[in-house]
Write a protein that holds these residues in place. Structure first.
Motif, PDB file in Angstrom:
ATOM      1  N   GLU A   1       0.795  -1.172   0.019  1.00  0.00           N
ATOM      2  CA  GLU A   1       0.004  -0.068  -0.120  1.00  0.00           C
ATOM      3  C   GLU A   1       0.805   1.196  -0.104  1.00  0.00           C
ATOM      4  O   GLU A   1       0.299   2.195  -0.763  1.00  0.00           O
ATOM      5  N   LYS A   2       2.032   1.050   0.740  1.00  0.00           N
ATOM      6  CA  LYS A   2       2.821   2.461   0.772  1.00  0.00           C
ATOM      7  C   LYS A   2       3.520   2.677  -0.643  1.00  0.00           C
ATOM      8  O   LYS A   2       3.523   3.631  -1.164  1.00  0.00           O
ATOM      9  N   GLU A   3       3.894   1.488  -1.413  1.00  0.00           N
ATOM     10  CA  GLU A   3       4.133   1.528  -2.779  1.00  0.00           C
ATOM     11  C   GLU A   3       3.155   2.266  -3.674  1.00  0.00           C
ATOM     12  O   GLU A   3       3.499   3.173  -4.511  1.00  0.00           O
ATOM     13  N   GLU A   4       1.806   1.672  -3.533  1.00  0.00           N
ATOM     14  CA  GLU A   4       0.938   2.382  -4.263  1.00  0.00           C
ATOM     15  C   GLU A   4       0.874   3.905  -4.120  1.00  0.00           C
ATOM     16  O   GLU A   4       0.522   4.448  -4.966  1.00  0.00           O
TER      17      GLU A   4
ATOM     18  N   GLU B   1       3.108   5.752  -3.020  1.00  0.00           N
ATOM     19  CA  GLU B   1       4.286   6.447  -3.549  1.00  0.00           C
ATOM     20  C   GLU B   1       4.278   6.711  -5.175  1.00  0.00           C
ATOM     21  O   GLU B   1       4.407   7.760  -5.696  1.00  0.00           O
ATOM     22  N   GLU B   2       3.705   5.676  -5.749  1.00  0.00           N
ATOM     23  CA  GLU B   2       3.440   5.575  -7.192  1.00  0.00           C
ATOM     24  C   GLU B   2       2.401   6.665  -7.497  1.00  0.00           C
ATOM     25  O   GLU B   2       2.686   7.385  -8.504  1.00  0.00           O
ATOM     26  N   ARG B   3       1.409   6.805  -6.737  1.00  0.00           N
ATOM     27  CA  ARG B   3       0.582   7.856  -6.973  1.00  0.00           C
ATOM     28  C   ARG B   3       0.960   9.166  -6.773  1.00  0.00           C
ATOM     29  O   ARG B   3       0.421  10.195  -7.546  1.00  0.00           O
ATOM     30  N   ARG B   4       1.751   9.507  -5.679  1.00  0.00           N
ATOM     31  CA  ARG B   4       2.545  10.673  -5.527  1.00  0.00           C
ATOM     32  C   ARG B   4       3.279  11.231  -6.829  1.00  0.00           C
ATOM     33  O   ARG B   4       3.296  12.150  -7.603  1.00  0.00           O
ATOM     34  N   ARG B   5       4.261  10.104  -7.406  1.00  0.00           N
ATOM     35  CA  ARG B   5       4.838  10.289  -8.636  1.00  0.00           C
ATOM     36  C   ARG B   5       4.126  10.771  -9.749  1.00  0.00           C
ATOM     37  O   ARG B   5       4.458  11.521 -10.448  1.00  0.00           O
TER      38      ARG B   5
END
Length: 173
Positions: free
Chosen positions: A102-105, A107-111
């Motif tokens: 979920e943290k990776e998701e 981070e991906e959304r932020r990028r």
């Protein structure tokens, strides 16, 4: 059966994210020794009976403590989704992977949001043919406004002639 809520959505912004709260809990569960990381401390807090595994009942109890309700079936489904050894419980590794994904998701959304902002027409808050042309030009690719309209039209889900962040997100996936 209702789709289980994501674990992170229930804990984001709660006392469980507070390191002083988790330090206190870690001292209780760890005999004064601090846990190696935040996820381990959270795991220890959720693992009410201290057996090193999180049961569906412990998931429900923990969520209830932060004001969220979940049926037994939803809790069991959540655990089943992340349970790698099929024992019906979450190990620390399962728990870390579940929250880590979920943290990776996030981070991906932020990028993706940052990339979207590069193309956005400031006044419009969305990608317009003009803003797309300008950004592509800065990247060395020359396109006409009409070329940009065609590019946008392919991913313009609501037909308004511009790309919102949600449309940009769908295009990039």
């Amino acid at each position: 059966m209702a789709q289980p809520a994501t674990w992170n959505s229930h804990y984001h912004g709660t006392d469980f994210e507070s390191s002083s709260y988790l330090d206190e809990e870690c001292n209780y569960y760890g005999g004064g020794k601090k846990a190696d990381n935040l996820l381990e401390r959270l795991f220890r807090r959720v693992d009410d009976n201290g057996d090193g595994k999180i049961s569906p009942a412990e998931v429900r109890d923990c969520l209830r403590a932060v004001g969220e309700e979940m049926t037994e079936e939803e809790a069991a489904a959540m655990v089943e989704l992340a349970d790698t050894d099929g024992d019906g419980f979450l190990s620390l590794e399962d728990f870390e992977r579940l929250l880590g994904e979920e943290k990776e998701e996030e981070e991906e959304r932020r990028r993706l949001k940052e990339a979207f902002e590069m193309y956005v027409e400031a006044e419009a808050g969305c990608i317009t043919p003009r803003s797309l042309r300008r950004t592509l030009s800065l990247l060395g690719e020359v396109k006409t406004i009409e070329d940009c309209r065609v590019m946008i039209r392919r991913f313009d889900l609501n037909g308004d002639g511009v790309l919102s962040f949600d449309e940009f997100d769908a295009m990039m996936r």
